[in-house]
Design an enzyme around this catalytic site. Structure first.
Site, PDB file in Angstrom:
ATOM      1  N   HIS A 193     -34.327  75.682 -39.458  1.00 55.75           N
ATOM      2  CA  HIS A 193     -34.444  76.044 -40.620  1.00 55.75           C
ATOM      3  C   HIS A 193     -36.022  75.476 -41.049  1.00 55.75           C
ATOM      4  CE1 HIS A 193     -34.069  78.094 -44.089  1.00 55.75           C
ATOM      5  NE2 HIS A 193     -33.146  77.586 -44.634  1.00 55.75           N
TER       6      HIS A 193
ATOM      7  N   ASP B 245     -36.442  81.190 -41.415  1.00 58.29           N
ATOM      8  CA  ASP B 245     -36.184  81.403 -42.943  1.00 58.29           C
ATOM      9  C   ASP B 245     -34.568  82.037 -42.628  1.00 58.29           C
ATOM     10  OD1 ASP B 245     -38.208  79.917 -43.858  1.00 58.29           O
ATOM     11  OD2 ASP B 245     -39.230  81.651 -44.299  1.00 58.29           O
TER      12      ASP B 245
END
Length: 465
Positions: free
Chosen positions: A436, A440
């Site tokens: 992450h 995204d």
């Protein structure tokens, strides 16, 4: 065998060339004036072992007043160039040959001697594996440099060895007979009981009265409430971890500590892909010589999804993001010794048949333990198929230095709504674990959605839509 060569040379001519030699040592002196003419009769004696000597006899013509002595030209055998031949990874000691550890890899300094495939006294052929060395990534065979009989081992199973270490000695003698260590040990250990018996016979017997034993206290049935009830130690086994297992554990833990991992899921209807394989499996085998599986369809879908979402193919390096303009798909393969991840290079340039052939070759090498380090290095995305073991759902862990991993699972017939009707369909859960920090949620969902669209309708690959 000796031979003799005679030549007569004038004294004023250049020095005669000696047969087969370049080094000369003259052990006498001669004073000759320019007016004196003499002839030199040269006798060269040489033998078949490349070592010889030369005797020169100086005959003086009449009318010359010169003091002469005999000359000897000595040939040195060091002047002759010899060529020696030898097999790699061995040390020659006459009748015996030392078996040494071959080079492992540039990034691997040592390995563990996993097991010996032969025993002392066994006859081996040249290039026949006699031992296996386990490294952090692969298992390497140590082959016999020459044919012969194994005399003894110089290392034990479980020892840490480095390239060049000697692990065995092989005798070239064809009629050699040797005894395995277990037999020699048993023969040496056999006389010990007889010695103990003879000592007992020599020792005088002493009558002793049995000592009165004190009454033992009855065992307490009540245990302290603070003491945990642990299983007995004799029912436990402690086994050292293999180097491959330790390496996998270290990498997975490093991945968990480094990446900000998040997993997203989706459900794929496998009807059309399974129908495609069923309709063309015979023609596919006939033309390409390999079976058409489902994995090639997911590899092609992953390649297309990476082209649509290049950030999933990228990786963080310090304060930079490295975008890779090539696609190398890693395929996770489980083996009895541990997890290995060979890499399909340049998957974007391969068709279904090329991918299936590469996967089959990797699977065979993984089971045989013959995968090389180069075949497992790198990769931009990993595909793990836990469905072959019956896994319904999982959250795979990223394989560094990648940024995502795609997890496939088992195909289960479940009711689903198609055109307003509830019908049974073969469905599979797919999971994407991603870093992450760089990817995204939007890009991750789009990536997984693209794989779902292509697998459910493979015609998208043909039409590029």
């Amino acid at each position: 065998m000796f031979g003799v060569v005679r030549r007569r040379v004038a004294s004023g001519s250049p020095s005669p060339r000696l047969i087969g030699q370049s080094v000369q040592k003259i052990r006498s002196g001669l004073s000759v004036s320019a007016r004196v003419s003499s002839t030199v009769e040269k006798e060269i004696v040489f033998s078949s072992d490349r070592c010889g000597f030369v005797r020169n006899f100086c005959n003086i013509t009449s009318g010359s007043g010169i003091n002469s002595k005999a000359m000897r030209v000595v040939f040195h055998p060091e002047a002759v160039a010899f060529r020696t031949w030898g097999r790699p990874f061995s040390s020659d000691n006459g009748d015996t040959v030392d078996v040494v550890v071959p080079p492992l890899a540039e990034s691997i300094a040592d390995g563990t001697l996993a097991n010996f495939l032969k025993r002392p006294g066994d006859r081996v052929k040249a290039d026949e594996p006699i031992a296996q060395i386990e490294t952090d990534k692969v298992t390497i065979d140590v082959s016999s440099p020459e044919s012969g009989v194994i005399l003894k081992f110089l290392a034990n199973e479980g020892d840490t060895v480095e390239p060049g270490n000697k692990i065995a000695i092989i005798s070239r003698s064809a009629d050699a007979t040797h005894v395995a260590p277990s037999e020699s040990t048993s023969e040496k250990a056999a006389p010990q009981p007889t010695q103990k018996v003879s000592e007992e016979k020599k020792a005088p017997k002493v009558e002793t009265q049995p000592a009165k034993e004190k009454p033992k206290a009855p065992p307490s049935t009540l245990s302290s409430p603070t003491e945990p009830q642990l299983p007995p130690k004799e029912r436990e086994r402690r086994v050292p971890m293999t180097r491959l297992r330790k390496r996998v554990a270290t990498r997975l833990k490093d991945s968990q500590n480094t990446f900000a991992m998040l997993t997203t899921f989706n459900e794929v209807d496998m009807t059309n892909l399974m129908k495609l394989r069923s309709d063309y499996k015979d023609a596919f085998v006939e033309k390409h010589g390999v079976k058409l599986g489902l994995m090639s369809g997911f590899v092609k879908a992953a390649v297309n999804a990476l082209q649509h979402q290049p950030i999933v193919n990228a990786v963080i390096d310090g304060d930079d993001i490295i975008y890779r303009d090539y696609i190398d798909i890693s395929i996770a393969v489980g083996t009895p010794k541990g997890l290995v991840v060979p890499v399909i290079r340049n998957a974007e340039t391969m068709n279904f048949a090329d991918i299936e052939k590469q996967i089959n070759a990797f699977a065979k090498k993984a089971n045989d333990g013959t995968l090389s380090i180069d075949e497992m290095a790198g990769g931009t995305l990993t595909i793990s198929n836990g469905g072959v073991y019956g896994s319904l759902l999982s959250t795979p862990i990223i394989n560094p230095p990648q940024s995502a991993i795609l997890g496939m699972h088992s195909i289960v017939s479940r009711p689903t709504v198609v055109g307003g009707n509830v019908v049974p369909r073969p469905l599979m859960y797919v999971a994407l674990t991603y870093d992450h920090r760089i990817i995204d949620g939007r890009e991750a969902v789009f990536f997984l959605r693209r794989i779902k669209d292509i697998v459910e309708d493979p015609r998208r690959l043909l039409l590029d839509i």
